[in-house]
Every structure is written in C-alpha cells, then in structure tokens.
Design a protein around this motif. Structure first.
Motif, PDB file in Angstrom:
ATOM      1  N   LYS A 284       1.000  -1.401   0.167  1.00 18.79           N
ATOM      2  CA  LYS A 284      -0.081   0.301  -0.097  1.00 18.79           C
ATOM      3  C   LYS A 284       0.876   1.773   0.021  1.00 18.79           C
ATOM      4  O   LYS A 284       1.797   1.367   0.824  1.00 18.79           O
ATOM      5  N   ASP A 285       0.343   2.223  -0.249  1.00 19.85           N
ATOM      6  CA  ASP A 285       0.765   3.641  -0.545  1.00 19.85           C
ATOM      7  C   ASP A 285       0.794   3.880   0.609  1.00 19.85           C
ATOM      8  O   ASP A 285      -0.623   3.830   1.454  1.00 19.85           O
ATOM      9  N   LEU A 286       1.694   5.565   1.611  1.00 20.68           N
ATOM     10  CA  LEU A 286       1.579   5.973   2.620  1.00 20.68           C
ATOM     11  C   LEU A 286       0.795   6.716   2.153  1.00 20.68           C
ATOM     12  O   LEU A 286       0.104   7.719   1.667  1.00 20.68           O
ATOM     13  N   GLY A 287      -0.645   6.966   3.233  1.00 19.30           N
ATOM     14  CA  GLY A 287      -1.593   7.555   3.632  1.00 19.30           C
ATOM     15  C   GLY A 287      -1.329   9.407   4.515  1.00 19.30           C
ATOM     16  O   GLY A 287      -0.086   9.893   4.815  1.00 19.30           O
ATOM     17  N   SER A 288      -1.976  10.030   4.612  1.00 19.35           N
ATOM     18  CA  SER A 288      -1.492  11.305   5.250  1.00 19.35           C
ATOM     19  C   SER A 288      -1.661  11.394   6.446  1.00 19.35           C
ATOM     20  O   SER A 288      -0.918  12.054   7.756  1.00 19.35           O
ATOM     21  N   SER A 289      -2.007   9.423   7.373  1.00 22.59           N
ATOM     22  CA  SER A 289      -1.400   9.221   8.929  1.00 22.59           C
ATOM     23  C   SER A 289      -0.945   7.806   8.556  1.00 22.59           C
ATOM     24  O   SER A 289      -1.570   7.301   8.281  1.00 22.59           O
ATOM     25  N   ILE A 290      -0.034   7.544   9.975  1.00 28.24           N
ATOM     26  CA  ILE A 290       0.274   6.051  10.350  1.00 28.24           C
ATOM     27  C   ILE A 290      -0.438   6.072  11.290  1.00 28.24           C
ATOM     28  O   ILE A 290      -0.694   6.953  12.893  1.00 28.24           O
ATOM     29  N   GLY A 291      -0.746   5.044  11.821  1.00 25.30           N
ATOM     30  CA  GLY A 291      -1.035   4.708  13.250  1.00 25.30           C
ATOM     31  C   GLY A 291      -0.353   3.105  13.747  1.00 25.30           C
ATOM     32  O   GLY A 291      -0.158   2.389  13.034  1.00 25.30           O
ATOM     33  N   ILE A 292       0.485   3.048  14.555  1.00 24.52           N
ATOM     34  CA  ILE A 292       1.244   2.121  15.077  1.00 24.52           C
ATOM     35  C   ILE A 292       0.770   1.073  16.971  1.00 24.52           C
ATOM     36  O   ILE A 292       0.848   2.587  16.622  1.00 24.52           O
TER      37      ILE A 292
ATOM     38  N   PRO B  64       3.591  11.208   7.853  1.00 27.14           N
ATOM     39  CA  PRO B  64       4.697  11.629   8.042  1.00 27.14           C
ATOM     40  C   PRO B  64       5.463  11.456   7.028  1.00 27.14           C
ATOM     41  O   PRO B  64       5.020  11.586   5.582  1.00 27.14           O
ATOM     42  N   SER B  65       6.898  11.513   6.584  1.00 25.95           N
ATOM     43  CA  SER B  65       7.932  11.253   6.361  1.00 25.95           C
ATOM     44  C   SER B  65       7.842  10.471   5.327  1.00 25.95           C
ATOM     45  O   SER B  65       7.629   9.042   5.278  1.00 25.95           O
ATOM     46  N   GLU B  66       7.411  10.708   3.892  1.00 25.57           N
ATOM     47  CA  GLU B  66       7.721   9.546   3.235  1.00 25.57           C
ATOM     48  C   GLU B  66       8.715   8.266   3.254  1.00 25.57           C
ATOM     49  O   GLU B  66       9.162   7.399   2.233  1.00 25.57           O
ATOM     50  N   ASN B  67      10.051   9.318   3.321  1.00 25.61           N
ATOM     51  CA  ASN B  67      10.509   8.007   3.969  1.00 25.61           C
ATOM     52  C   ASN B  67      10.746   7.032   5.120  1.00 25.61           C
ATOM     53  O   ASN B  67      10.804   6.076   5.090  1.00 25.61           O
TER      54      ASN B  67
ATOM     55  N   THR C 141      -3.341  -1.845   5.484  1.00 26.33           N
ATOM     56  CA  THR C 141      -2.268  -2.064   6.524  1.00 26.33           C
ATOM     57  C   THR C 141      -0.728  -2.155   5.985  1.00 26.33           C
ATOM     58  O   THR C 141      -1.091  -2.772   5.063  1.00 26.33           O
ATOM     59  N   LEU C 142      -0.114  -1.559   6.681  1.00 21.62           N
ATOM     60  CA  LEU C 142       1.607  -1.236   6.025  1.00 21.62           C
ATOM     61  C   LEU C 142       2.340  -2.365   6.783  1.00 21.62           C
ATOM     62  O   LEU C 142       3.311  -2.879   5.807  1.00 21.62           O
ATOM     63  N   LYS C 143       2.283  -3.011   7.296  1.00 15.17           N
ATOM     64  CA  LYS C 143       2.733  -4.113   8.819  1.00 15.17           C
ATOM     65  C   LYS C 143       2.668  -4.372   9.399  1.00 15.17           C
ATOM     66  O   LYS C 143       1.703  -3.895   9.953  1.00 15.17           O
ATOM     67  N   LEU C 144       2.690  -5.852   9.420  1.00  8.73           N
ATOM     68  CA  LEU C 144       2.502  -6.142  10.764  1.00  8.73           C
ATOM     69  C   LEU C 144       3.758  -7.495  10.760  1.00  8.73           C
ATOM     70  O   LEU C 144       4.210  -8.346  10.305  1.00  8.73           O
ATOM     71  N   ILE C 145       3.817  -7.581  12.105  1.00 12.46           N
ATOM     72  CA  ILE C 145       5.307  -8.312  12.744  1.00 12.46           C
ATOM     73  C   ILE C 145       4.357  -9.176  14.024  1.00 12.46           C
ATOM     74  O   ILE C 145       3.711  -8.178  14.879  1.00 12.46           O
ATOM     75  N   LEU C 146       4.406 -10.093  13.595  1.00  8.80           N
ATOM     76  CA  LEU C 146       4.313 -11.267  14.986  1.00  8.80           C
ATOM     77  C   LEU C 146       4.914 -11.580  15.775  1.00  8.80           C
ATOM     78  O   LEU C 146       5.687 -12.662  14.904  1.00  8.80           O
ATOM     79  N   GLY C 147       5.428 -11.903  16.686  1.00  5.78           N
ATOM     80  CA  GLY C 147       6.227 -12.778  17.499  1.00  5.78           C
ATOM     81  C   GLY C 147       7.530 -12.199  17.356  1.00  5.78           C
ATOM     82  O   GLY C 147       7.883 -12.222  18.809  1.00  5.78           O
TER      83      GLY C 147
ATOM     84  N   VAL D 200       0.662  -1.425  11.860  1.00  6.77           N
ATOM     85  CA  VAL D 200       1.123  -0.174  11.125  1.00  6.77           C
ATOM     86  C   VAL D 200      -0.079  -0.129  10.465  1.00  6.77           C
ATOM     87  O   VAL D 200       0.510  -0.915   9.308  1.00  6.77           O
ATOM     88  N   ILE D 201      -0.510   0.857  10.701  1.00  7.32           N
ATOM     89  CA  ILE D 201      -1.842   1.520   9.620  1.00  7.32           C
ATOM     90  C   ILE D 201      -1.782   2.327   8.707  1.00  7.32           C
ATOM     91  O   ILE D 201      -0.923   3.599   9.674  1.00  7.32           O
ATOM     92  N   THR D 202      -2.767   3.188   7.558  1.00  7.14           N
ATOM     93  CA  THR D 202      -1.954   4.213   6.543  1.00  7.14           C
ATOM     94  C   THR D 202      -3.841   4.797   6.715  1.00  7.14           C
ATOM     95  O   THR D 202      -4.706   3.645   6.193  1.00  7.14           O
TER      96      THR D 202
END
Length: 171
Positions: free
Chosen positions: A85-93, A163-166, A117-123, A133-135
């Motif tokens: 997915k592309d980065l939106g105007s906000s991210i939530g962690i 958020p920064s594009e990077n 969803t940008l990322k899902l890390i499980l365990g 991380v959602i956007t």
C-alpha cells in the motif's frame, strides 16, 4: 470462511513436534513459526474454519491457543504478503502483548475502518509481542486506533500525522 489459529508453547521441542503433527494431518497454511523469548515456540496457521479447528485437535500437549474465525480477506492478503500500500496522510502504530490480540485488533480495524495495513509483525524477535502499522487519512487512522481502546488490550499506540515518505523504509 477464513480462520487464523495462533498457538504458543512453553518449550521449543513440544512446539516443533506439534507443528509437524499439524502439517501432516491438516489442510492449513503456515504464516509463521518460530521461537520467542524466553524459550517459547509458536506457530500461526490459517485456512478454512474447519481445517484450522481440526489442526488444533492435533495438538498433543499443553499450549495456549486461539482461533480467530471470520477474518477479513485483507488480513489473509497480508499473511500471504500480497498487500502493498501507499502511505496515507497519517499512520497509526499499535503494539500488543500477544500475537492473538494483535490479529484480533487488526481484523476488527480492517472490517470497520477505511485504512490500509503497511506492516504486521507477529511475535518473532520481540519477546512474543506484536505490532502493526496502518495508514489512511487522519480521521480514519485516529478512529481506527481509538477503537482498540474499548475492546482489546494493547501495550502502546501512536499516531503520526503527515509522516515522512521515507518512514516506510524503517517501519
């Protein structure tokens, strides 16, 4: 109907033995399996509801497990790593104490909000904890992370506006 199963063992040999039994006798896919601190073993499976339930019937020793039924197709896409997915105007962690709390929260959020969803890390590598991380637009991300307060126990959460594009490279 898609279902996710999370099982956690207090020791590594029992975990590996039971993963082998599940793989031999059940028609499920493995998302991840491995060691968490301190010396525990876990695996995450997914598939049709009856297949996941029958897989857990194969578990031969004491373990903590949770079956999460009716999960969003977006969660399955994430598990199969097809979701870019592309980065939106906000991210939530949001960080959780357990794997199952994270999966339940992400499923709830994806079903009730217009976020991606940008990322899902499980365990793995974070002592059995998990995070995602959602956007999306600011109001959707805010609503999504606030919805977790009422229903699921979490460890910590954060909202980042503009958020920064990077940042995508580092989350």
């Amino acid at each position: 109907m898609k279902t996710i199963g999370v099982v956690e063992f207090n020791n590594i040999p029992n975990g590996i033995k039971n993963l082998d039994l599940v793989l031999k006798k059940s028609d499920v896919k493995i998302y991840k399996a491995g060691v968490t601190c301190p010396g525990k073993y876990y695996f995450i499976i997914y598939g049709d509801n009856e297949d996941v339930k029958s897989a857990f019937e194969e578990v031969t020793c004491e373990a903590k497990f949770e079956i999460i039924s009716g999960v969003s197709n977006k969660v399955i896409e994430i598990l199969e790593r097809r979701n870019k997915k592309d980065l939106g105007s906000s991210i939530g962690i949001i960080e959780f104490f357990t794997i199952s709390e994270s999966v339940k929260a992400l499923d709830m959020i994806l079903k009730g909000n217009t976020v991606e969803t940008l990322k899902l890390i499980l365990g793995n590598g974070i002592a059995g904890k998990s995070y995602f991380v959602i956007t999306g637009d600011t109001s959707s991300v805010t609503e999504a992370i606030n919805s977790v307060d009422e229903k699921i126990r979490y460890r910590e959460k954060s909202l980042i506006n503009n958020p920064s594009e990077n940042i995508i490279k580092f989350i």
